[in-house]
Design an enzyme around this catalytic site. Structure first.
Site, PDB file in Angstrom:
ATOM      1  N   SER A 117      53.777  33.193  58.826  1.00  9.49           N
ATOM      2  CA  SER A 117      53.673  34.603  58.330  1.00  9.49           C
ATOM      3  C   SER A 117      54.002  33.830  56.645  1.00  9.49           C
ATOM      4  O   SER A 117      54.296  33.708  55.761  1.00  9.49           O
ATOM      5  CB  SER A 117      54.934  35.449  58.502  1.00  9.49           C
ATOM      6  OG  SER A 117      55.480  36.123  57.400  1.00  9.49           O
ATOM      7  N   HIS A 133      56.720  35.538  65.407  1.00  6.87           N
ATOM      8  CA  HIS A 133      57.486  33.955  65.371  1.00  6.87           C
ATOM      9  C   HIS A 133      57.667  34.787  67.157  1.00  6.87           C
ATOM     10  O   HIS A 133      58.041  33.575  67.657  1.00  6.87           O
ATOM     11  CB  HIS A 133      58.666  33.767  64.816  1.00  6.87           C
ATOM     12  CG  HIS A 133      58.662  33.877  63.337  1.00  6.87           C
ATOM     13  ND1 HIS A 133      59.777  33.674  62.329  1.00  6.87           N
ATOM     14  CD2 HIS A 133      57.082  33.590  62.810  1.00  6.87           C
ATOM     15  CE1 HIS A 133      58.365  33.284  61.199  1.00  6.87           C
ATOM     16  NE2 HIS A 133      57.262  33.328  61.277  1.00  6.87           N
ATOM     17  N   GLU A 186      62.759  39.325  61.954  1.00  7.60           N
ATOM     18  CA  GLU A 186      63.346  37.767  61.605  1.00  7.60           C
ATOM     19  C   GLU A 186      64.722  38.983  61.623  1.00  7.60           C
ATOM     20  O   GLU A 186      64.757  40.565  60.804  1.00  7.60           O
ATOM     21  CB  GLU A 186      63.761  37.596  60.641  1.00  7.60           C
ATOM     22  CG  GLU A 186      63.117  35.869  60.936  1.00  7.60           C
ATOM     23  CD  GLU A 186      62.860  35.312  59.483  1.00  7.60           C
ATOM     24  OE1 GLU A 186      63.970  35.515  59.379  1.00  7.60           O
ATOM     25  OE2 GLU A 186      62.525  34.925  59.133  1.00  7.60           O
ATOM     26  N   GLU A 202      61.889  30.099  65.881  1.00  9.39           N
ATOM     27  CA  GLU A 202      63.619  29.496  64.416  1.00  9.39           C
ATOM     28  C   GLU A 202      64.992  29.741  65.772  1.00  9.39           C
ATOM     29  O   GLU A 202      65.714  30.175  64.791  1.00  9.39           O
ATOM     30  CB  GLU A 202      63.285  30.524  63.532  1.00  9.39           C
ATOM     31  CG  GLU A 202      62.223  29.992  62.314  1.00  9.39           C
ATOM     32  CD  GLU A 202      62.134  31.034  61.769  1.00  9.39           C
ATOM     33  OE1 GLU A 202      62.736  32.179  61.301  1.00  9.39           O
ATOM     34  OE2 GLU A 202      61.253  31.168  60.593  1.00  9.39           O
ATOM     35  N   ASP A 207      64.838  40.847  58.534  1.00  7.34           N
ATOM     36  CA  ASP A 207      63.025  39.637  57.305  1.00  7.34           C
ATOM     37  C   ASP A 207      61.539  40.802  58.406  1.00  7.34           C
ATOM     38  O   ASP A 207      61.562  40.270  59.293  1.00  7.34           O
ATOM     39  CB  ASP A 207      63.219  38.994  57.816  1.00  7.34           C
ATOM     40  CG  ASP A 207      61.553  38.368  57.060  1.00  7.34           C
ATOM     41  OD1 ASP A 207      61.106  39.318  56.466  1.00  7.34           O
ATOM     42  OD2 ASP A 207      61.575  36.975  57.028  1.00  7.34           O
ATOM     43  N   GLU A 242      64.215  41.629  53.584  1.00  7.93           N
ATOM     44  CA  GLU A 242      63.632  40.760  53.134  1.00  7.93           C
ATOM     45  C   GLU A 242      62.326  41.146  53.931  1.00  7.93           C
ATOM     46  O   GLU A 242      61.966  41.970  54.357  1.00  7.93           O
ATOM     47  CB  GLU A 242      64.013  39.212  53.786  1.00  7.93           C
ATOM     48  CG  GLU A 242      62.547  38.566  53.291  1.00  7.93           C
ATOM     49  CD  GLU A 242      62.835  36.178  54.004  1.00  7.93           C
ATOM     50  OE1 GLU A 242      61.726  35.850  54.198  1.00  7.93           O
ATOM     51  OE2 GLU A 242      64.041  37.069  54.258  1.00  7.93           O
ATOM     52  N   ASP A 250      59.540  38.148  49.263  1.00  7.26           N
ATOM     53  CA  ASP A 250      59.608  37.012  49.660  1.00  7.26           C
ATOM     54  C   ASP A 250      58.110  36.762  49.523  1.00  7.26           C
ATOM     55  O   ASP A 250      56.989  36.090  48.721  1.00  7.26           O
ATOM     56  CB  ASP A 250      59.652  36.339  51.297  1.00  7.26           C
ATOM     57  CG  ASP A 250      58.701  35.496  52.009  1.00  7.26           C
ATOM     58  OD1 ASP A 250      58.192  34.425  51.552  1.00  7.26           O
ATOM     59  OD2 ASP A 250      58.771  35.301  52.866  1.00  7.26           O
ATOM     60  N   LYS A 261      61.138  29.497  48.416  1.00  3.48           N
ATOM     61  CA  LYS A 261      60.505  28.639  49.559  1.00  3.48           C
ATOM     62  C   LYS A 261      59.555  27.490  48.736  1.00  3.48           C
ATOM     63  O   LYS A 261      59.295  27.801  47.927  1.00  3.48           O
ATOM     64  CB  LYS A 261      59.804  29.401  50.631  1.00  3.48           C
ATOM     65  CG  LYS A 261      59.939  29.834  51.273  1.00  3.48           C
ATOM     66  CD  LYS A 261      58.911  30.870  52.695  1.00  3.48           C
ATOM     67  CE  LYS A 261      59.606  32.030  53.485  1.00  3.48           C
ATOM     68  NZ  LYS A 261      58.480  32.959  54.029  1.00  3.48           N
ATOM     69  N   HIS A 314      63.952  28.610  55.118  1.00  2.00           N
ATOM     70  CA  HIS A 314      63.432  27.133  55.511  1.00  2.00           C
ATOM     71  C   HIS A 314      61.757  28.029  55.942  1.00  2.00           C
ATOM     72  O   HIS A 314      61.700  29.008  55.380  1.00  2.00           O
ATOM     73  CB  HIS A 314      63.908  26.697  57.200  1.00  2.00           C
ATOM     74  CG  HIS A 314      63.728  28.183  58.105  1.00  2.00           C
ATOM     75  ND1 HIS A 314      63.585  28.113  59.562  1.00  2.00           N
ATOM     76  CD2 HIS A 314      63.700  29.107  57.466  1.00  2.00           C
ATOM     77  CE1 HIS A 314      64.083  29.355  59.907  1.00  2.00           C
ATOM     78  NE2 HIS A 314      64.220  29.487  58.639  1.00  2.00           N
ATOM     79  N   LYS A 350      69.030  30.859  54.737  1.00  2.00           N
ATOM     80  CA  LYS A 350      68.914  30.506  56.085  1.00  2.00           C
ATOM     81  C   LYS A 350      67.771  30.040  56.484  1.00  2.00           C
ATOM     82  O   LYS A 350      66.911  29.102  55.456  1.00  2.00           O
ATOM     83  CB  LYS A 350      67.115  31.846  56.237  1.00  2.00           C
ATOM     84  CG  LYS A 350      66.088  32.029  55.906  1.00  2.00           C
ATOM     85  CD  LYS A 350      65.758  33.410  56.436  1.00  2.00           C
ATOM     86  CE  LYS A 350      64.082  33.184  55.937  1.00  2.00           C
ATOM     87  NZ  LYS A 350      63.669  35.100  56.154  1.00  2.00           N
TER      88      LYS A 350
END
Length: 451
Positions: A53, A168, A177, A220, A255, A308, A335, A360, A388, A411
């Site tokens: 993403s 994901h 998430e 993840e 997220d 997020e 993000d 990131k 990450h 995270k």
């Protein structure tokens, strides 16, 4: 820092004598880049992560295209490191990261690092930091702390990804998430224990309520149950926290990665975007204001402390509306909207879009540029949430970086899968080395760089 004080900091140059790179594989089985940089102190390695993403304005990740490895090979980036970057930086001092990173950016010459590839540039930047730390005779986190201007170092609150959805996972859950956040721990070690206990309590609940096939994990390490309702995921984590005996000590985060569900043509958020058209429900097609109201409701019903990317990367207006309504109690993290880019963060600050930035390193391409974005956030009392990527390696660089910056939270996925735990386990080592000086961020996790 008693343990660190026993080390004598050296002031010797770390002249680069060799630069090498190779194609390796990440946690999704996709190719990525590994860089090795040699100085008189040894050879230092860095692995570059990759996201699924991704924001439209991220620095360019160079892939080969073509048939080999479904077009995802990084042979071109490897060649750029060996044949272009390597010869240009031989003899340079790896301790002077700012100058080296500036040279790498100039060598590329584009605004998005599309000539050489942000993955090629970042691998060199990270490996050089490790070489610089070795030349200085200090741990990586101490070296990075000085590079960032020596803010107070703290042990971060880990945000554990317990439930996966979005791109994901192969379920119908639209949000990417769902986190468990051990704000009530007193040390990082205790926070890890709380995360592990909640994770296993959730696994037991999923098995009881949804069957064994709902205990498979996503990219993840979080579980990917057969759910479609985000509120059901929040309820499950609340129940797992209660079963683990941690109510009041572990809060929630999410997220949504809302850009993935945003229909640009219609200007709506489709929470059923993973379902066949015939199964999509009208109430799950929302305008920005509808989604703002949804999150205000969720924050009122559940112990939500972090959100997020609750809206699309272009939707500054909805971000700002939500931040104005619940930003006092909930950290709203940008993000995709910022991509760890100073110019984009400046725009976010001017428009009061959020109150925090996700950091990131591969979104921007050099360590120096990531630290510049962090400093801008600290200057305006924003949070900085280190992250990450979904395609990870065993590299632990971000663990040291998070402590170095005093970012307060990070995270790295679930307490599951070794590429995720590599970062958490490195933080356990750092906390042990810091000893009595290891302050845990806990409920102050939003005070990035201001402890």
């Amino acid at each position: 820092m008693a343990t660190i004080a026993k080390r004598t900091r050296r002031n010797v140059p770390a002249k680069i004598t060799k630069v090498h790179a190779r194609e390796i594989y990440d946690s999704r089985g996709n190719p990525t880049l590994e860089v090795e940089l040699t100085t008189p102190d040894g050879t230092f390695r860095a692995d570059v992560p990759s996201g699924a993403s991704t924001g439209d304005k991220e620095a360019h990740e160079l892939r080969d295209g073509g048939a080999r490895l479904s077009g995802k090979g990084v042979a071109k980036a490897v060649t750029n490191v060996i044949d272009v970057i390597g010869p240009a930086i031989l003899g340079q001092d790896a301790i002077d990261i700012a100058s080296l990173d500036a040279q790498l950016c100039a060598l590329d010459g584009t605004t998005d690092k599309s000539k050489l590839g942000a993955n090629a540039i970042l691998g060199v930047s990270m490996a050089a930091c490790r070489a610089g730390a070795a030349a200085a005779g200090e741990p990586l986190y101490v070296f990075l702390n000085r590079l960032a201007g020596s803010p107070k170092m703290v042990m971060p609150m880990p945000c554990f990804n317990l439930v996966n959805g979005g791109v994901h996972a192969g379920n119908a859950l639209p949000f990417q998430e769902f986190f468990a956040c051990p704000t009530g721990a007193s040390t990082f070690r205790e926070a890890m224990q709380m995360g592990a206990e909640t994770y296993h309590a959730l696994k037991a609940l999923l098995k009881e309520q949804h069957g064994l096939d709902s205990t498979g994990v996503g990219d993840e390490g979080g579980f990917a149950p057969k759910l479609s309702s985000p509120e059901d995921a929040l309820k499950l984590i609340v129940s797992a926290v209660e079963r683990a005996g941690l109510t009041g000590k572990v809060t929630l985060g999410c997220d949504p990665a809302a850009s993935e569900m945003y229909d640009k043509d219609r200007g709506v958020y489709n929470l059923d975007f993973k379902k066949p058209a015939a199964e999509q429900q009208p109430e799950n097609i929302m305008k920005g204001d509808d989604l703002v109201a949804y999150w205000v409701e969720m924050a009122g019903k559940y112990p939500l402390t972090l959100l997020e990317d609750p809206f699309d990367q272009s939707d500054f207006e909805s971000h700002a509306k939500l931040t104005a309504q619940i930003g006092g109690n909930v950290e709203i993290v940008g993000d995709d909207i910022f991509c760890t880019n100073v110019q984009l963060v400046k725009e976010g600050i001017e428009r009061r879009a959020t109150n925090a930035m996700l950091l990131k390193v591969n979104q921007i391409g050099t360590v120096t540029e990531a630290i510049a974005a962090y400093k801008l956030c600290v200057e305006h009392e924003w949070g900085v949430f280190v992250s990450h990527r979904s395609g990870e390696t065993e590299d632990t660089f971000i663990a040291d970086l998070t402590v170095a910056l005093g970012a307060g939270h990070l995270k790295s996925g679930a307490p599951c899968r070794s590429e995720r735990l590599a970062k958490y386990n490195q933080l356990l080592r750092i906390e042990e080395e810091l000893g009595a000086d290891a302050q845990y961020a806990g409920t102050d996790f939003r005070k990035s760089g201001r402890f």
